[in-house]
Enzyme design. Structure first.
Site, short mmCIF file in Angstrom:
data_model
loop_
_atom_site.label_atom_id
_atom_site.label_comp_id
_atom_site.label_asym_id
_atom_site.label_seq_id
_atom_site.Cartn_x
_atom_site.Cartn_y
_atom_site.Cartn_z
N GLU A 33 0.86 -1.19 0.00
CA GLU A 33 0.00 0.00 0.00
C GLU A 33 0.89 1.23 0.00
O GLU A 33 1.79 1.35 0.84
CB GLU A 33 -0.94 0.04 1.22
CG GLU A 33 -1.89 1.23 1.13
CD GLU A 33 -2.79 1.44 2.36
OE1 GLU A 33 -3.77 2.19 2.24
OE2 GLU A 33 -2.49 0.88 3.43
N THR B 98 -10.74 2.58 5.11
CA THR B 98 -9.60 3.31 5.65
C THR B 98 -10.12 4.42 6.56
O THR B 98 -11.33 4.69 6.59
CB THR B 98 -8.78 3.94 4.50
OG1 THR B 98 -9.45 5.12 4.04
CG2 THR B 98 -8.58 2.98 3.34
N GLU B 99 -9.21 5.08 7.25
CA GLU B 99 -9.62 6.19 8.12
C GLU B 99 -10.28 7.30 7.31
O GLU B 99 -11.33 7.82 7.69
CB GLU B 99 -8.41 6.76 8.87
CG GLU B 99 -7.94 5.94 10.05
CD GLU B 99 -6.90 4.87 9.69
OE1 GLU B 99 -6.75 4.57 8.48
OE2 GLU B 99 -6.27 4.33 10.61
N GLU C 161 4.74 4.79 3.68
CA GLU C 161 4.18 6.10 4.05
C GLU C 161 5.34 7.09 4.15
O GLU C 161 6.41 6.77 4.65
CB GLU C 161 3.41 5.98 5.37
CG GLU C 161 3.05 7.26 6.08
CD GLU C 161 2.21 8.26 5.26
OE1 GLU C 161 1.23 7.84 4.64
OE2 GLU C 161 2.58 9.45 5.25
N ASP D 17 -3.38 11.59 -2.00
CA ASP D 17 -3.50 13.05 -2.02
C ASP D 17 -3.85 13.50 -3.44
O ASP D 17 -3.21 13.09 -4.41
CB ASP D 17 -2.18 13.69 -1.58
CG ASP D 17 -1.90 13.47 -0.10
OD1 ASP D 17 -2.88 13.30 0.67
OD2 ASP D 17 -0.72 13.44 0.29
N GLU E 299 -11.68 7.04 4.37
CA GLU E 299 -12.93 6.54 3.79
C GLU E 299 -14.09 6.65 4.78
O GLU E 299 -15.19 7.06 4.41
CB GLU E 299 -12.72 5.07 3.39
CG GLU E 299 -13.88 4.46 2.65
CD GLU E 299 -13.51 3.08 2.09
OE1 GLU E 299 -12.36 2.64 2.30
OE2 GLU E 299 -14.37 2.47 1.47
N ASP F 278 -12.32 9.43 -2.66
CA ASP F 278 -13.56 10.22 -2.58
C ASP F 278 -13.54 11.33 -3.62
O ASP F 278 -14.54 12.01 -3.81
CB ASP F 278 -13.66 10.87 -1.20
CG ASP F 278 -12.51 11.84 -0.98
OD1 ASP F 278 -11.35 11.36 -0.95
OD2 ASP F 278 -12.73 13.05 -0.90
N1 SAM Z 1 -4.59 5.80 2.87
C1 SAM Z 1 -4.95 6.51 4.06
C2 SAM Z 1 -6.44 6.55 4.24
O1 SAM Z 1 -7.16 6.27 3.27
O2 SAM Z 1 -6.90 6.82 5.36
C3 SAM Z 1 -4.34 7.93 4.07
C4 SAM Z 1 -4.88 8.86 3.03
S1 SAM Z 1 -4.05 10.45 3.10
C5 SAM Z 1 -5.09 11.50 2.21
C6 SAM Z 1 -2.69 10.21 1.97
C7 SAM Z 1 -1.46 9.64 2.64
O3 SAM Z 1 -0.49 9.37 1.63
C8 SAM Z 1 -0.81 10.59 3.63
O4 SAM Z 1 -0.56 9.90 4.83
C9 SAM Z 1 0.47 11.01 2.93
O5 SAM Z 1 1.51 11.32 3.83
C10 SAM Z 1 0.78 9.81 2.08
N2 SAM Z 1 1.58 10.11 0.90
C11 SAM Z 1 1.37 11.12 0.02
N3 SAM Z 1 2.31 11.11 -0.94
C12 SAM Z 1 3.12 10.07 -0.66
C13 SAM Z 1 4.28 9.54 -1.29
N4 SAM Z 1 4.78 10.11 -2.40
N5 SAM Z 1 4.88 8.47 -0.75
C14 SAM Z 1 4.37 7.89 0.37
N6 SAM Z 1 3.28 8.35 1.01
C15 SAM Z 1 2.66 9.42 0.50
#
Ligand code: SAM
Length: 203
Positions: free
Chosen positions: A34, A181-182, A59, A108, A184, A144
């Site tokens: 993931e 996920t959190e 992450e 993101d 979601e 989303d």
């Molecule tokens: N997947 C989780 C969820 O659905 O609850 C987190 C979603 S959050 C919007 C996006 C996550 O991706 C963040 O924790 C961010 O730090 C991580 N992230 C963004 N760009 C990344 C990258 N290039 N490599 C690793 N992680 C990344």
């Protein structure tokens, strides 16, 4: 606080390149990763539900991935490794066709056009995924964000990925066994429809 557990994450992930199954997990089971675990409910739940699969959570931020480590400890799962790194560097960590499945959950959106290459479904990322995935490997993507989803569909189609099980409303689709996920949970509670797709690499 997270400094105390930094050593629990894989320190030199490149040393496992091509050998994750045997060197990290001591088996020949499928490898699912993931990218952007966030706080890790998804990957830790999946690891607990599927002990016959090897999981790797990646992450970017240590203060975030420490939450994944805490969940991993609570669930006592041994089929999950955690890497704190930028997903842009996956070619340094995984060999060609080493990975069976890539999960992208609520990546993101990077809404500005000039930031589009940072989206985890942008073409430079898709080309890396194609390299590390087995020929019958899959991306499973949920979001989303309708704009990000449409962008991702466009990118994947243009790059020749085969799309399946595409839905714009996961909750009202026939998909079974969804692990939330959190992010979601937060968006679903607000009534925002969740988009989901699966994609296999171009031949
Ligand atoms: N997947 C989780 C969820 O659905 O609850 C987190 C979603 S959050 C919007 C996006 C996550 O991706 C963040 O924790 C961010 O730090 C991580 N992230 C963004 N760009 C990344 C990258 N290039 N490599 C690793 N992680 C990344």
């Amino acid at each position: 606080m997270y400094e105390q557990v930094l050593h629990e994450f894989v320190q030199n992930p490149a040393e496992y390149r091509g050998q994750w199954r045997e060197k990290m997990f001591g088996n020949d089971a499928p490898l699912h990763i993931e990218l952007g675990t966030g706080r890790g409910r998804f990957i830790t739940t999946m690891a607990a539900m599927h002990p016959q699969i090897n999981y790797i959570g990646i992450e970017l931020f240590p203060e975030v991935i420490v939450r994944v480590y805490q969940k991993k400890q609570q669930l006592q799962v041994t089929n999950l490794a955690l890497i704190c790194m930028d997903a842009a560097n996956i070619l340094e960590v995984f060999e060609d066709q080493e990975v069976d499945r890539i999960y992208l959950n609520f990546s993101d959106p990077w809404p500005k056009t000039k930031q589009a290459d940072k989206r985890l479904t942008a073409r430079p990322f898709l080309d890396k995924y194609r390299q590390i995935l087995k020929r019958d490997g899959e991306i499973h993507f949920k979001t989303d964000n309708r704009d990000l989803f449409d962008f991702s569909l466009e990118m994947m189609e243009a790059a020749g990925w085969q799309l399946k099980n595409v839905t714009y409303d996961l909750c009202n689709s026939d998909f079974e066994g969804n692990v939330m996920t959190e992010y979601e949970e937060k968006f679903s509670q607000r009534g925002v429809p969740i988009c989901r797709l699966e994609a296999t690499p171009p031949t």
